[in-house]
Design a protein around this motif. Structure first.
Motif, PDB file in Angstrom:
ATOM      1  N   ARG A   1       1.012 -46.058 -40.823  1.00  0.00           N
ATOM      2  CA  ARG A   1       0.609 -47.449 -41.176  1.00  0.00           C
ATOM      3  C   ARG A   1      -0.224 -47.865 -39.965  1.00  0.00           C
ATOM      4  O   ARG A   1       0.144 -48.781 -39.316  1.00  0.00           O
ATOM      5  N   PRO A   2      -1.534 -47.444 -39.727  1.00  0.00           N
ATOM      6  CA  PRO A   2      -2.533 -47.584 -38.359  1.00  0.00           C
ATOM      7  C   PRO A   2      -2.815 -49.229 -38.455  1.00  0.00           C
ATOM      8  O   PRO A   2      -3.426 -49.549 -37.476  1.00  0.00           O
ATOM      9  N   ASP A   3      -2.581 -49.792 -39.514  1.00  0.00           N
ATOM     10  CA  ASP A   3      -3.173 -51.409 -39.767  1.00  0.00           C
ATOM     11  C   ASP A   3      -1.945 -52.091 -39.327  1.00  0.00           C
ATOM     12  O   ASP A   3      -2.106 -53.377 -39.784  1.00  0.00           O
ATOM     13  N   ALA A   4      -0.652 -51.713 -39.007  1.00  0.00           N
ATOM     14  CA  ALA A   4       0.240 -52.586 -39.289  1.00  0.00           C
ATOM     15  C   ALA A   4       0.373 -53.428 -37.926  1.00  0.00           C
ATOM     16  O   ALA A   4       0.150 -53.035 -36.778  1.00  0.00           O
TER      17      ALA A   4
ATOM     18  N   ALA B   1       8.547 -44.755 -32.104  1.00  0.00           N
ATOM     19  CA  ALA B   1       8.225 -45.797 -33.110  1.00  0.00           C
ATOM     20  C   ALA B   1       6.769 -46.193 -33.208  1.00  0.00           C
ATOM     21  O   ALA B   1       6.261 -46.095 -34.239  1.00  0.00           O
ATOM     22  N   PHE B   2       6.161 -46.157 -32.195  1.00  0.00           N
ATOM     23  CA  PHE B   2       4.752 -46.337 -32.034  1.00  0.00           C
ATOM     24  C   PHE B   2       3.920 -45.331 -32.821  1.00  0.00           C
ATOM     25  O   PHE B   2       2.891 -45.403 -33.654  1.00  0.00           O
ATOM     26  N   LEU B   3       4.066 -43.997 -32.249  1.00  0.00           N
ATOM     27  CA  LEU B   3       3.411 -42.759 -32.837  1.00  0.00           C
ATOM     28  C   LEU B   3       3.807 -42.584 -34.332  1.00  0.00           C
ATOM     29  O   LEU B   3       2.796 -42.362 -35.193  1.00  0.00           O
ATOM     30  N   THR B   4       4.896 -42.802 -34.986  1.00  0.00           N
ATOM     31  CA  THR B   4       5.322 -42.789 -36.161  1.00  0.00           C
ATOM     32  C   THR B   4       4.574 -43.871 -37.127  1.00  0.00           C
ATOM     33  O   THR B   4       3.863 -43.645 -38.267  1.00  0.00           O
ATOM     34  N   MET B   5       4.407 -45.141 -36.688  1.00  0.00           N
ATOM     35  CA  MET B   5       3.609 -46.199 -37.256  1.00  0.00           C
ATOM     36  C   MET B   5       2.216 -46.096 -37.168  1.00  0.00           C
ATOM     37  O   MET B   5       1.736 -46.333 -38.290  1.00  0.00           O
ATOM     38  N   LEU B   6       1.877 -45.579 -36.093  1.00  0.00           N
ATOM     39  CA  LEU B   6       0.170 -45.217 -36.107  1.00  0.00           C
ATOM     40  C   LEU B   6      -0.269 -44.168 -37.163  1.00  0.00           C
ATOM     41  O   LEU B   6      -1.371 -44.257 -37.777  1.00  0.00           O
TER      42      LEU B   6
END
Length: 312
Positions: free
Chosen positions: A143-146, A135-140
């Motif tokens: 959306r790196p500003d999430a 989940a972290f890598l996908t979000m990074l």
């Protein structure tokens, strides 16, 4: 903020012709001269990693120039300290170590800007394929500003460092920086937080970085830039002036030291005399005038004699 690497092996500066002619050093220089970190990262011997996966973890920023500021090796090990100058104007520092030779292999890499250590990243490896890590890598990447990234990276310093490394020089850098946890590893991002908080913390962190990176003029330059940005020049100005006196050929350091000197308010003028002698009266007078023009304030009476080209 910018790039990566360190480990436990003590580092000494280049000293002997044997080291200067090292096949390891020659190979490392050739890899860095490519303008990319990819050839260096391809030398890692920690675990077999597909290039595509490594590229997802570590952003590759084009290198404009580099300097190997420290190097040491024996038959079994080598260690190097590297300063990178990126095409966007940023500067970063690496610490790497490994097995020497023309086909050197890396076993330790550390990014002094973000605090990212490749061995920790690789050790986390399989966890990126499921659950919180996935989940972290996908979000990074999406959306790196999430804001959710702060929660996903909580209690995982390696994920926090990866977030900061990926956001270096990007709008999401401020969020990633705010999420960094206290660590005893030397990292450049700690300077910004310390300058925003406590003088003693700042001095401790500055000294730690100096111990790791040496008396590097670009480290002082970065420190001066951050002090100007956070209006803390009174904390660093005297140290910047002394650092420039050890590196009088460094124009960027001279510029930031002068700006911090003027930002602290009118004082003595011995430093201006030294700058004038080293840089030339015309160069110094232009720099002083430009500084106060940008500030929108008149030149203090005490400094006005140094704004007349050719007089000093």
């Amino acid at each position: 903020m910018v790039f990566r690497f360190w480990a436990a092996l003590l580092l000494f500066c280049l000293a002997s012709s044997a080291v200067a002619g090292s096949a390891t050093l020659q190979a490392l220089r050739a890899d860095l001269a490519s303008g990319s970190l990819k050839p260096v990262l391809a030398r890692q011997a920690l675990v077999s990693i597909p290039d595509k996966l490594l590229a997802r973890w570590v952003q590759d920023i084009p290198i404009e120039q580099f300097a190997i500021t420290g190097f040491n090796q024996n038959r079994a090990r080598f260690a190097a300290r590297v300063r990178l100058h990126f095409v966007d104007g940023r500067v970063g520092f690496l610490r790497l170590e490994g097995e020497p030779g023309p086909d050197y292999r890396l076993t330790g890499l550390y990014d002094y800007s973000s605090g990212l250590e490749l061995s920790e990243l690789i050790a986390y490896g399989d966890q990126f394929n499921h659950g919180q890590g996935k989940a972290f890598l996908t979000m990074l990447h999406k959306r790196p500003d999430a804001p959710e990234l702060a929660t996903l990276a909580a209690d995982h310093p390696m994920l926090q460092a990866l977030w900061l490394a990926q956001c270096s020089g990007k709008p999401c850098e401020e969020q990633a920086l705010a999420a960094q946890a206290v660590t005893d590893k030397p990292a450049l991002w700690q300077l910004e937080k310390a300058l925003d908080a406590d003088l003693e913390d700042y001095r401790k962190i500055s000294q730690t970085l100096r111990g790791a990176l040496g008396d590097d003029p670009y480290l002082w330059w970065l420190e001066g830039q951050q002090a100007l940005l956070q209006q803390r020049c009174e904390w660093v100005q005297a140290d910047l002036a002394r650092a420039w006196q050890r590196h009088t050929e460094h124009r960027l350091l001279a510029d930031v030291a002068l700006q911090c000197y003027m930002a602290t308010g009118p004082g003595g003028t011995e430093f201006l005399d030294q700058l004038s002698a080293a840089l030339g009266a015309d160069t110094l007078s232009a720099a002083i005038r430009n500084y106060y023009q940008q500030q929108g304030t008149p030149v203090p009476t005490l400094y006005q004699p140094w704004t007349v080209p050719g007089d000093y």
